[in-house]
Design a protein around this motif. Structure first.
Motif, PDB file in Angstrom:
ATOM      1  N   GLY A 183       2.007   1.652  -3.546  1.00  0.00           N
ATOM      2  CA  GLY A 183       0.905   2.129  -4.378  1.00  0.00           C
ATOM      3  C   GLY A 183       0.399   3.504  -4.001  1.00  0.00           C
TER       4      GLY A 183
ATOM      5  N   TYR B  85      -2.530   9.006  -9.652  1.00  0.00           N
ATOM      6  CA  TYR B  85      -3.430   8.178 -10.444  1.00  0.00           C
ATOM      7  C   TYR B  85      -2.803   7.817 -11.787  1.00  0.00           C
TER       8      TYR B  85
ATOM      9  N   MET C  70       0.597   0.528 -12.746  1.00  0.00           N
ATOM     10  CA  MET C  70       0.819  -0.530 -11.754  1.00  0.00           C
ATOM     11  C   MET C  70      -0.439  -1.376 -11.665  1.00  0.00           C
TER      12      MET C  70
ATOM     13  N   GLN D 220      -1.259   4.385  -1.351  1.00  0.00           N
ATOM     14  CA  GLN D 220      -2.484   4.459  -0.560  1.00  0.00           C
ATOM     15  C   GLN D 220      -2.172   4.875   0.866  1.00  0.00           C
TER      16      GLN D 220
ATOM     17  N   ARG E  12      -0.515   5.037 -11.015  1.00  0.00           N
ATOM     18  CA  ARG E  12      -1.213   3.790 -10.717  1.00  0.00           C
ATOM     19  C   ARG E  12      -1.726   3.105 -11.969  1.00  0.00           C
ATOM     20  N   LYS E  13      -1.961   3.886 -13.042  1.00  0.00           N
ATOM     21  CA  LYS E  13      -2.389   3.240 -14.287  1.00  0.00           C
ATOM     22  C   LYS E  13      -1.299   2.299 -14.797  1.00  0.00           C
TER      23      LYS E  13
ATOM     24  N   MET F 154      -2.392  -4.320  -9.152  1.00  0.00           N
ATOM     25  CA  MET F 154      -2.271  -4.925  -7.833  1.00  0.00           C
ATOM     26  C   MET F 154      -3.267  -6.061  -7.723  1.00  0.00           C
TER      27      MET F 154
ATOM     28  N   ARG G  67       0.828  -1.213   0.000  1.00  0.00           N
ATOM     29  CA  ARG G  67       0.000   0.000   0.000  1.00  0.00           C
ATOM     30  C   ARG G  67       0.858   1.255   0.000  1.00  0.00           C
TER      31      ARG G  67
ATOM     32  N   LEU H 271      -2.601  14.058  -6.330  1.00  0.00           N
ATOM     33  CA  LEU H 271      -3.563  13.003  -6.610  1.00  0.00           C
ATOM     34  C   LEU H 271      -3.568  12.628  -8.092  1.00  0.00           C
TER      35      LEU H 271
ATOM     36  N   GLU I 260     -12.674   2.469 -18.179  1.00  0.00           N
ATOM     37  CA  GLU I 260     -12.488   3.687 -17.394  1.00  0.00           C
ATOM     38  C   GLU I 260     -11.405   4.584 -17.981  1.00  0.00           C
ATOM     39  N   HIS I 261     -10.351   3.957 -18.525  1.00  0.00           N
ATOM     40  CA  HIS I 261      -9.178   4.754 -18.875  1.00  0.00           C
ATOM     41  C   HIS I 261      -8.917   4.895 -20.363  1.00  0.00           C
TER      42      HIS I 261
END
Lengths: 259, 272
Positions: B56, B82, B88, B58, B85-86, B90, B53, B78, B113-114
């Motif tokens: 990542g 993000y 990565m 979090q 994170r695209k 998990m 976490r 933020l 979504e992306h």
């Protein structure tokens, strides 16, 4: 003594912190509203589960509340020979108070608890965390559409509640108790004002929808991610949202109908 | 971004993190090399999941630096977080599939979504990812109809949907029967090699982890106790590492939780 003070202080701080988090949460969610426009399908899905699925209990309760109002009103008014005013009485009670308030309470119990439990379980099963790691903001993807759906659904449900209540009252007054048909409707038409009564009732229901849904989604999102936590959050939603509806109703009534 | 091929993808230096008063990490250094499968092992409760976490973003470390691909995760806003994170993926312990949509839509979720790919292309991509984990035929099932191992494989397909540079696995083998365990072990290794991924795996399943990892870190009580290749680890002279690898009941990690003297305790002489 000191310990009692300490506990009081800690409790107050806890409440203040939670309130602060609730407001930050609200701002974050509201920021996600514009992004919902191109994806309105997400909101429609939630309108179905928040609104359409609450329809049955709202319709049945509305009808019966209207019927009981007519019955009780009749016994009071008949002593004064004023049973023609029954239509006004039923309509005003419903549109001004009972429609928004009782629909709000039912909405908290039916839709609010479901929202809290759903979001809470998504948190407990790490679905919200997984979304974060997929670079999808759960506040925008999960909470915002549910929030908007709650705000949109509540005034509609309150309106349906009031309309069916009037019909239920009509059925009891005219059908069972023999009140004059024309007087029932014409007095109602003459005495119920669009702005003073109907619009104020709609404003109430929008406020209730906002507050109930806010409490429900926040309790869900802020859940302690265990089965015990989800159950406590669901209870909290129903209790807090119902109290908020009743408290706000008093404030709003004083503001709207006071001189 | 100066991403040299031989520079580690994740570089952790002097990481400190505490939960309340309880320190979880107290000066941890870890390098995760590109294209390798790194296992992070340690007893339950040593904060292995917390480490993922932190990587990542979090959670934020209390001190120390944590860089992923040259970016300091704790300092990212933020939006940048993000974006990172695209790249990565998990894999959560129980899969964390979205329970209200079926397997196909779960794998399609990050794509929808992306990206703005047409639905036909999303379909092709999803079927490719599902085929890679052997579950192309399960596309219409709901998550509640999957076994634990299948749910993890679907989650794996979802994690590789956006072709990330790195995947983090949280206890991928826990609670699996021997067959699905074998399937997952093979999958982790082949996906790492075939897709050129960097994999980070957190686990306390010693044999499985040592059999596929390129490099292993062993953490205990907030510190890295030992690190090296699996072979080097097996040769370790640390009695603690030997106890952990062999799963002995008593040793440097005592069987008893710290307690006052047994006899005195029974006689009621210990203030309680």
């Amino acid at each position: 003594m000191i310990r009692a003070l300490q506990r009081l202080g800690a409790g107050t701080l806890g409440v203040a912190e939670r309130l602060g988090r609730g407001h930050l949460f609200l701002i974050h969610v509201l920021r996600g509203f514009p992004a919902l426009l191109p994806r309105f399908g997400l909101v429609i899905q939630q309108l179905f589960s928040v609104g359409v699925l609450s329809l049955l209990i709202i319709a049945v309760s509305g009808t019966f509340v209207g019927m009981v109002l007519a019955l009780q009103g009749y016994y009071t008014l008949v002593d004064f020979g004023a049973t023609e005013s029954l239509g006004v009485m039923v309509a005003l009670s419903l549109v001004r108070e009972l429609g928004p308030v009782v629909a709000g309470l039912l909405f908290a119990g039916r839709a609010g608890s479901a929202l809290t439990a759903e979001i809470g379980l998504m948190k407990a099963t790490e679905q919200l965390s997984a979304m974060e790691m997929m670079a999808v903001d759960p506040l925008h993807r999960v909470v915002a559409p549910r929030f908007l759906a709650g705000i949109l659904a509540m005034p509609l449900l309150a309106a349906i509640f009031s309309a069916l209540g009037v019909l239920g009252g009509y059925f009891v007054a005219v059908g069972l108790l023999g009140v004059d048909d024309g007087a029932f409707w014409s007095q109602m038409q003459a005495k119920v004002e669009l702005y003073d009564d109907v619009l104020n009732g709609v404003i109430k229901s929008i406020v209730f929808g906002f507050v109930v849904t806010w409490i429900a989604v926040f309790e869900g999102y802020d859940t302690v991610p265990t089965s015990e936590g989800v159950s406590r959050a669901t209870t909290n939603t129903v209790v807090h949202a119902s109290l908020a509806v009743l408290g706000l109703d008093f404030v709003l009534t004083a503001l709207m109908f006071g001189d | 971004m100066t991403s040299h091929a031989d520079e580690p993808l994740v570089r952790i230096r002097n990481l400190v993190y505490a939960r309340g008063d309880r320190p979880i990490f107290d000066g941890v250094d870890i390098d995760i090399r590109r294209g390798q499968l790194t296992a992070i092992m340690g007893p339950s409760g040593t904060g292995k999941t917390t480490l993922l976490r932190l990587i990542g973003g979090q959670l934020r470390p209390d001190a120390g630096t944590l860089q992923v691909d040259g970016q300091n995760v704790a300092e990212l806003g933020l939006r940048d977080l993000y974006e990172l994170r695209k790249r990565m993926g998990m894999l959560f312990q129980n899969g964390a599939l979205l329970t209200d949509i079926n397997v196909f839509d779960n794998v399609a979720f990050p794509l929808r979504e992306h990206t703005r790919l047409p639905e036909s292309m999303i379909r092709d991509l999803v079927l490719m990812k599902l085929n890679a984990v052997g579950l192309r035929g399960a596309r219409d099932l709901m998550p509640s109809e999957l076994s634990g191992g299948m749910a993890r494989r679907v989650a794996l397909a979802r994690a590789i949907a956006l072709d990330p540079m790195m995947i983090m696995y949280d206890e991928p083998f826990t609670g699996q029967d021997p067959i699905s365990m074998g399937v997952l072990v093979t999958l982790l290794r082949t996906l790492t090699d075939a897709l050129g991924l960097t994999s980070v795996m957190v686990s306390h399943d010693v044999q499985e982890s040592l059999s596929i990892a390129d490099y292993v870190y062993v953490i205990s009580e907030g510190k890295v106790v030992e690190h090296g290749t699996p072979d080097a680890l097996r040769q370790s002279e640390s009695p603690w590492v030997q106890q952990f690898l062999k799963g002995l009941g008593d040793g440097p990690v005592p069987f008893h939780f710290p307690a006052p003297d047994y006899g005195a305790d029974l006689m009621g002489e210990v203030a309680g």
